[in-house]
Design a protein around this motif. Sequence first.
Motif, PDB file in Angstrom:
ATOM      1  N   ASP A   1      -6.756   1.905   6.647  1.00 31.30           N
ATOM      2  CA  ASP A   1      -7.373   2.916   5.786  1.00 31.30           C
ATOM      3  C   ASP A   1      -6.458   4.128   5.719  1.00 31.30           C
TER       4      ASP A   1
ATOM      5  N   TYR B   1     -11.670  -4.139  -0.839  1.00 32.01           N
ATOM      6  CA  TYR B   1     -10.793  -2.976  -0.904  1.00 32.01           C
ATOM      7  C   TYR B   1     -11.600  -1.840  -1.522  1.00 32.01           C
TER       8      TYR B   1
ATOM      9  N   ARG C   1     -15.958   6.064  -5.461  1.00 30.87           N
ATOM     10  CA  ARG C   1     -15.067   5.011  -4.972  1.00 30.87           C
ATOM     11  C   ARG C   1     -15.461   3.667  -5.579  1.00 30.87           C
TER      12      ARG C   1
ATOM     13  N   GLY D   1      -8.731   5.210   0.839  1.00 29.29           N
ATOM     14  CA  GLY D   1      -8.643   3.767   0.692  1.00 29.29           C
ATOM     15  C   GLY D   1      -9.019   3.087   1.992  1.00 29.29           C
TER      16      GLY D   1
ATOM     17  N   HIS E   1       0.800  -1.227   0.000  1.00 27.28           N
ATOM     18  CA  HIS E   1       0.000   0.000   0.000  1.00 27.28           C
ATOM     19  C   HIS E   1       0.832   1.275   0.000  1.00 27.28           C
TER      20      HIS E   1
ATOM     21  N   TYR F   1     -11.605   2.044  -2.747  1.00 33.65           N
ATOM     22  CA  TYR F   1     -10.570   2.970  -3.187  1.00 33.65           C
ATOM     23  C   TYR F   1     -11.164   4.023  -4.107  1.00 33.65           C
TER      24      TYR F   1
END
Length: 307
Positions: A120, A137, A145, A128, A85, A139
Motif C-alpha cells: 500500500d 486493487y 476510491r 493505493g 507500481h 486506488y
Amino acid sequence: MKNYIYLFLLSILLLTGCDNKKNSQSSSDETPTTNQNNEVNTNTQNDTTDKTTGTTNNNEDNTIKSSNDNKSQLPTQVTNSYLFHTEPELLPNKKLIKQQTIQSSDKKSINYNDKGYVKDYDLEGLYGEINYDTAKYIYGMKDTRNSYDITFDESKNIIGMKNSNDEIVAISEFDEQGRLVETTLSNFADNNINFTSKIIYENDLVEQVLYNAYVKMDDKKQLPVLVREKDVIYNADKQLEKTITRTFKLSAKGEVIINDKNEQELESTETCNYSEYNQNNDWTKAVCETTGNGSSKINLTRTIEYL
C-alpha cells in the motif's frame, strides 16, 4: 510532485502532467514482449499465464542473493511489483524493504508485504492498496476510491485488472525471463488517457523506461499527449547514481516536434543525482533539477525500514 516518486504509472498524468521520457516509437522494436495478455480473466486470483517468472522468492533470508559476479540480484517478482507500481529509483539494492518514505516539501510512504511486494502507499492524499488474498486493487483519493479486480499469475505478478464494469483497465507483458517489460493502462481511474510504459534492461538492471500517453478520439484515432524517456545510470558498485528524464514537445497533432537541427525538441529535462548510500547500498539523499518548462530544484531524503 515528480514522477520519480509516483505510485502507479498513471499517477504521473493524473497529478502532474509531464516529466521526461523517450520516444517509444524508436524503441518499441527493442523491447521483447512474449506474454500478450489481450484478454484478462479476473474470476480467480490464482489464474495463471503461460509466462511466469523464472525465479522464486525465498524470504527465509531477506537479504537479496548475489550472483557469481557479486552483483546483487533482486527476485524477479519483487522487481516486477516495484515496476508495475513505482519508478525504478525506489528499487532496493541488496535487502528487501518493509517501508520507505521520501521527504521533500511533503512526505510519501510506501509499504511492502513479507515477500517485498508493494502492499500500500500514501502520496499526499493519493492512496493505493493491493490485496494479494482477495485479488483487489483499491486506488484513489482519501474520500473517493475505486476497486479493481486483479488477475495474478502463480507468482503473484499482476497480469491484468478490470473495473466494476468488467472492462480491462490494465495489461502487463513479460519477456522470456519473466521480467515485466510493458504495462498498458486504459481508462484507469475513470480517466480517458491510455498510458503505456516500456522497460528496457541491461544485465538485469533497468536501463531505460519509455512512456507514451494517448487520448482516444474515436474508435480508430488516438491523440498522443505524452512522449517521455528515462535513462537510469549506475556506478561501478551497481548503486543508482543518476536518472535523466526527458519530456518531448508535441505538436497539436501529437507529433514530436523536430527542430531545424533535426533534433527532437524537449519540453523539459529532469536530472536526479543520488548519494549518501546506506549499509545496504541504497541511496538516502537525492537532488533533482528540472530545466525547461517548470524549472525547479528539489532535495529528497529517503528513509528505509528493512524486512
